[in-house]
Design a protein around this motif. Structure first.
Motif, short mmCIF file in Angstrom:
data_model
loop_
_atom_site.label_atom_id
_atom_site.label_comp_id
_atom_site.label_asym_id
_atom_site.label_seq_id
_atom_site.Cartn_x
_atom_site.Cartn_y
_atom_site.Cartn_z
N ASP A 1 -7.89 4.46 5.30
CA ASP A 1 -6.78 3.69 4.74
C ASP A 1 -6.77 3.86 3.22
O ASP A 1 -7.79 4.22 2.62
CB ASP A 1 -6.93 2.21 5.10
N PRO A 2 -5.65 3.59 2.57
CA PRO A 2 -5.62 3.71 1.11
C PRO A 2 -6.60 2.76 0.42
O PRO A 2 -6.96 1.72 0.97
CB PRO A 2 -4.17 3.34 0.77
N TYR A 3 -7.02 3.14 -0.77
CA TYR A 3 -7.81 2.31 -1.68
C TYR A 3 -9.22 2.01 -1.15
O TYR A 3 -9.75 0.93 -1.35
CB TYR A 3 -7.08 0.99 -1.99
N GLN B 1 0.85 -1.20 0.00
CA GLN B 1 0.00 0.00 0.00
C GLN B 1 0.87 1.24 0.00
O GLN B 1 1.95 1.25 0.58
CB GLN B 1 -0.91 0.01 1.23
N GLU B 2 0.38 2.28 -0.62
CA GLU B 2 1.13 3.53 -0.69
C GLU B 2 0.20 4.67 -0.37
O GLU B 2 -0.95 4.71 -0.80
CB GLU B 2 1.73 3.70 -2.09
N GLU B 3 0.69 5.61 0.45
CA GLU B 3 -0.12 6.73 0.88
C GLU B 3 0.76 7.98 0.97
O GLU B 3 1.89 7.91 1.44
CB GLU B 3 -0.72 6.42 2.26
N THR C 1 -5.48 9.46 0.05
CA THR C 1 -6.44 8.38 0.31
C THR C 1 -7.88 8.81 0.02
O THR C 1 -8.80 8.01 0.18
CB THR C 1 -6.34 7.90 1.77
#
Length: 195
Positions: free
Chosen positions: A82-84, A1-3, A33
């Motif tokens: 959270d991401p996505y 995951q990337e943020e 996000t």
């Protein structure tokens, strides 16, 4: 995951004759996000404090009330998902199994989570008032705070009917309020027996 989160922050404090202080803060965040129409979040805060033992001559050099401070404040902050969580995603599985012919098979499948493009940040607001005091040559100390904290648009998971093709999504659907009083008393013994 990337943020990624980018923030800009400013603060200032003004004082008047060592007995009145005003502080202000402002912050703006941009988070990856959330979607572009919701990803900028501004939240300010401010506080004011007054020290009567510095402002009122009759309270200065007083052996009973050595220090007295009154304060009020307001603050805000934000919470991010959270991401996505805002888009439907494709789950990729690599090296899931090997065929009889020796070929390695990778798989793709649609996630069972429904993305919510309208998802927003959650906002936390807090109001606080308090008093700090020291008495009897600073041998007795008292600190009392009264606060009211409200969290709105809280981010939670919501279950969905599997017939929709998804089992859950993320929404802004909760609010929590917390009120309370905090108190601290500290005593310093005097070796002479005098208070």
């Amino acid at each position: 995951q990337e943020e990624n989160t980018l923030g800009v922050y400013a603060t200032t404090t003004l004082g008047f004759k060592n007995f009145l202080y005003l502080s202000g803060q402002a912050r703006n965040d941009w988070t990856s996000t959330l979607e572009s129409n919701n990803n900028s979040i501004f939240y300010p805060s401010a506080s004011l404090s007054f020290i009567p033992t510095e402002a009122i001559p009759g309270l200065q050099n007083n052996s009973i009330v050595n220090y007295l401070k009154l304060r009020v404040g307001f603050g805000t902050s934000a919470g991010y998902p959270d991401p996505y969580q805002t888009r439907n995603i494709l789950a990729t599985g690599v090296n899931q199994f090997v065929t009889q012919g020796g070929a390695v098979v990778n798989t793709n499948e649609v996630s069972d989570q429904l993305g919510n493009p309208d998802l927003q940040r959650e906002l936390h607001r807090e109001y606080e008032g308090g008093i700090e005091a020291r008495f009897f040559n600073s041998r007795v100390g008292l600190d009392i705070s009264v606060y009211d904290r409200n969290s709105s648009d809280m981010i939670i998971n919501q279950q969905l009917d599997p017939a929709t093709g998804f089992t859950n999504t993320t929404v802004n659907a909760a609010e929590v309020e917390n009120r309370g009083i905090e108190a601290r008393l500290d005593l310093t013994p005097d070796s002479t027996g005098d208070l």
